[in-house]
Design a protein around this motif. Structure first.
Motif, short mmCIF file in Angstrom:
data_model
loop_
_atom_site.label_atom_id
_atom_site.label_comp_id
_atom_site.label_asym_id
_atom_site.label_seq_id
_atom_site.Cartn_x
_atom_site.Cartn_y
_atom_site.Cartn_z
N THR A 389 0.82 -1.21 0.00
CA THR A 389 0.00 0.00 0.00
C THR A 389 0.86 1.26 0.00
OG1 THR A 389 -0.22 -0.04 2.43
CG2 THR A 389 -1.96 -1.11 1.14
N PRO A 394 -1.30 2.21 -6.70
CA PRO A 394 -2.64 1.89 -6.19
C PRO A 394 -3.41 0.93 -7.10
CG PRO A 394 -2.19 4.22 -5.93
CD PRO A 394 -1.05 3.66 -6.72
N VAL A 397 -2.29 -2.56 -6.13
CA VAL A 397 -2.84 -2.92 -4.82
C VAL A 397 -4.33 -3.20 -4.95
CG1 VAL A 397 -3.15 -2.22 -2.43
CG2 VAL A 397 -1.08 -1.54 -3.66
N ALA A 440 -6.92 -1.72 3.11
CA ALA A 440 -7.09 -1.01 1.83
C ALA A 440 -8.18 0.04 1.93
CB ALA A 440 -7.39 -2.01 0.72
N LYS A 443 -7.00 3.05 3.81
CA LYS A 443 -6.02 3.84 3.06
C LYS A 443 -6.56 4.31 1.71
CE LYS A 443 -2.11 1.64 5.39
NZ LYS A 443 -0.93 0.74 5.28
N ILE A 445 -7.65 2.81 -0.97
CA ILE A 445 -7.16 2.17 -2.18
C ILE A 445 -8.32 2.03 -3.17
CG2 ILE A 445 -6.13 0.07 -3.14
CD1 ILE A 445 -4.19 1.73 -1.43
#
Length: 779
Positions: A389, A394, A397, A440, A443, A445
């Motif tokens: 991450t 991105p 991920v 995820a 954050k 994502i």
């Protein structure tokens, strides 16, 4: 749900004597046009000794194909198919696991030979009894995307390289009679009892005079794996012979069906020029394997494929660029760790977007998406996924995490535990795909359907019947008189509750999130305040007796802990650290308990599993439950102790040798701990989007973050005898916290640590400068 110990039959592996020197030290990058730049620092032989369980062969980042030599297929230290102490090899197969504690894969073994055909592999002790070939490590070379070896008895030289979905071999044969390739399609990993890989259906078939195709249905660790291949030779073979259960098929047969299948391809004038063999893989069908092969290796340019593989590695390794500091050994360890961290998860979809789903159906991905496999989640949620991450695009991920959500939707088993090539192994405890998905979400994502994930993980939490989960819901803990490894399961289920609560927050399920957040405090039910240890408890609420914090359990019937004991399990709490400290008597008492962990005797009982390794006191760096513990000092205000411990672990638990890892590599987790810690950052609780500072190892590292932005991490005054942070600046301004937000780092910037030889106890001592813990709001 099972643990690796179940699959090992409970038998500890025999200790191995480390090999003096280092194979990779002599050969990694030597004389290779593809070995410049970052690749020259990678030694693929690190981890192939001891119990590291890595392989040295050719692959690309996250590649489906891992084309590598197989030296053994039986025993714990054969999990990757290769061990540095072996002196003969069986051949070269196309799929391998990196650093796992259980073996599988080793699909499509290609054996180059001269002389009479031998169908039996022989044994390491008596290689001449079969098709095994002796080799010397002095005749091996490995760099990212390339492997070479000279076979000692025949003089055959083998070179290997790979693309994402295909492998390419180049063989140079001597002027000798009987040159041939044996394809052993019955080859695979043996279970602890010595049984060969169980195959319930397989086929091999010729296509013209230069192509062999086939597929098989395999039952080993991954029960019911399906794999297809297509193999093309650079010139026609002179003849082909098929075998089933080592019985020859009629002359002129164009194929064979059965279970234990083999094929011999005879080669005329093999010595006249190098023979190239390219092999494409697919889990969908033979057409998929052919399409993957023809798309990724349309011609016969071995050096071009090798150069492309090296270029792919160069680009990935360059995302973490050491620009100042570190000795040669540190740099080699760092880039080899990064190499290992990028081997899994592995691509598991074809060039046309088809893939085999967890319910065994064949499905089509949306345009631009990829499907992955080989998620060692019990291990990798801790540091590998936080590394992704931070330092992977991105989009990548999102692909990796989105694949977990897709698996959860498709799998009859529900949320992924340890998925392997379209099967659920169910290995280890908990359902830590929840942590990866929740991280995820925390954050931000993109490319992950969090709303689709939520009902599946919610159902697991509130209705799942996973081992001990009904008792966990009913009693608030799992009793050790009814369920094996109950202490570890209780603690990890509690952490998964915390992760699912964070996912609930992200999708707006506030009531469920609140209930799960409260339930994540269930770890408290197993804490004995008088003894200050996590302890096994019976259904009636009484503590199990006898209790030894170094022991594996209260009886010989089963263990109360998963690859750990009460010392390590007592510090497994990652999410409610301040609440937990009060149960010890406050931060000072908790700090003293941490000190005791690192300084008590390292003695273990005779029945301790080999996974409890890399001991410092009872801290076990060789296994994942300990990996966050050195960072817990930061929460007590004694951050200088985190700095000292982390630097010590960086320097003592990793070496630039084959036996250079303290434990199994575990699909990148062991290496990811090193990488994050060498940067000076660690995610104690990955679903809370912050990193705790450690002790940066290098003077300067430039990290590519987000969409091509650069995070520069500097350590002014750094030296081997200066592990202590004196002060920190972020973006040129004084920074007093011992932690930093993910959202800030991925914008890029300059983080500067000023280091010194003596602790600065004031840094991080104030309560407001300590890391946040157990908060429902985004940090």
């Amino acid at each position: 749900m099972m643990t690796r110990r179940d699959l090992l039959g409970g038998v500890a592996a025999t200790a191995l004597v480390p090999l003096a020197g280092g194979v990779g030290t002599a050969f990694a990058g030597t004389g290779s046009k593809a070995g410049g730049g970052f690749c020259r620092h990678v030694d693929p032989f690190i981890g192939t000794g001891g119990h590291g369980h890595t392989y040295p062969g050719a692959t690309v980042p996250f590649g489906m194909v891992q084309l590598s030599p197989d030296t053994n297929t039986a025993g714990w230290d054969a999990c990757s198919g290769y061990h540095i102490q072996d002196r003969s090899l069986l051949g070269f197969s196309h799929t391998h696991l990196s650093g796992t504690g259980v073996g599988d894969m080793l699909d499509v073994l290609v054996v180059p030979r001269v002389g009479p055909v031998r169908l039996d592999p022989g044994t390491p002790e008596s290689p001449d009894e079969g098709y095994r070939a002796r080799f010397d490590h002095a005749d091996e070379q490995a760099t990212p995307g390339f492997y070479r070896v000279r076979l000692k008895d025949s003089g055959i030289e083998a070179e290997l390289t790979a693309t994402k979905r295909a492998g390419l071999h180049r063989y140079r044969f001597p002027d000798a009679a009987g040159a041939h390739l044996l394809i052993d399609f019955a080859h695979g990993f043996q279970d602890p009892a010595g049984s060969v890989t169980r195959i319930t259906g397989a086929s091999l078939r010729l296509v013209g005079k230069d192509t062999l195709v086939g597929g098989r249905h395999v039952h080993q660790w991954g029960q019911g794996r399906v794999i297809y291949f297509a193999m093309k030779l650079s010139r026609p073979f002179a003849g082909a012979r098929f075998y089933s259960n080592d019985h020859a098929m009629p002359e002129g047969a164009q194929g064979v069906e059965g279970a234990a299948l083999k094929c011999v391809l005879d080669l005329s004038d093999a010595h006249s020029s190098p023979l190239l063999v390219k092999v494409g893989l697919s889990a969908v069908d033979i057409d998929g394997a052919l399409r993957n092969l023809d798309t990724e290796i349309p011609g016969w340019d071995f050096d071009g494929v090798r150069a492309a593989a090296a270029a792919a590695w160069e680009a990935e390794l360059g995302r973490l660029a050491i620009t100042k500091g570190g000795d040669a050994a540190d740099i080699k360890i760092f880039y080899t760790a990064l190499y290992h961290a990028l081997l899994a998860p592995t691509l598991f979809s074809d060039v046309d977007g088809r893939y085999r789903a967890m319910d065994s159906t064949v499905r089509q991905l949306p345009a631009g998406a990829n499907n992955y496999s080989t998620y060692s989640l019990w291990d990798t949620y801790r540091a590998l996924h936080p590394l992704f991450t931070l330092a992977q695009p991105p989009s990548r991920v999102g692909d990796i995490v989105g694949g977990l959500v897709r698996m959860a939707e498709e799998s009859p088993a529900g949320p992924p535990v340890w998925p392997l090539q379209g099967t659920e192994t169910g290995c280890m405890i908990g359902w830590h795909s929840a942590v990866v998905v929740a991280e995820a979400a925390a954050k931000n994502i993109p490319g992950v359907d969090y709303k689709a994930a939520w009902p599946i993980f919610r159902k697991q939490a509130f209705q799942g019947q996973t081992s001990g989960l009904p008792e966990y819901r009913r009693l608030g803990y799992i009793p050790s008189d009814t369920v094996e490894e109950a202490v570890s399961k209780t603690l990890e289920y509690a952490y998964d509750d915390w992760a699912i609560a964070r996912l609930g927050d992200a999708v707006g399920a506030a009531d469920d999130a609140k209930a799960l957040r409260q339930r994540s405090l269930n770890y408290r039910k197993l804490f004995d305040r008088d003894m200050t240890f996590m302890r096994p408890r019976f259904t009636d609420g009484s503590w199990a007796q006898p209790f030894d914090p170094r022991g594996m359990g209260h009886s010989r019937k089963w263990r109360d802990f998963t690859e750990s004991n009460a010392w390590q399990a007592t510090f497994l709490n990652q999410h409610d650290i301040y609440g937990y400290m009060e149960m010890f008597g406050g931060p000072a008492a908790f700090e003293n308990k941490l000190d005791e962990l690192f300084t008590t005797s390292s003695d273990l009982p005779d029945d301790a599993p080999p996974d409890i390794a890399g001991l410092v006191g009872q801290y076990a760096h060789g296994n994942e439950p300990s990996h966050h513990i050195a960072y817990l000092y930061a929460y007590t205000g004694a951050h200088h102790k985190t700095q000292a411990r982390v630097r010590s672990l960086l320097k003592t638990m990793y070496r630039a040798d084959p036996d250079g890892l303290a434990g199994n590599e575990d699909c990148g987790q062991m290496s990811a701990w090193y990488l994050m810690s060498a940067l000076g950052l660690y995610a104690v609780d990955p679903v809370t989007p912050i990193y705790v500072f450690g002790s940066p190892l290098f003077d300067r590292v430039d990290v590519t973050v987000g969409e091509g932005r650069t995070l520069t991490i500097e350590a002014a005054g750094n030296a081997p005898d200066s592990p202590y942070i004196q002060s920190v600046t972020w973006q040129g301004k004084s920074y007093t916290r011992t932690w930093i937000r993910h959202a800030d780092l991925v914008q890029g910037g300059r983080l500067v640590f000023t280091m010194g030889p003596k602790p600065n106890p004031r840094f991080g001592a104030a309560a407001e400068d300590r890391p946040s813990s157990f908060t429902a709001t985004r940090v």
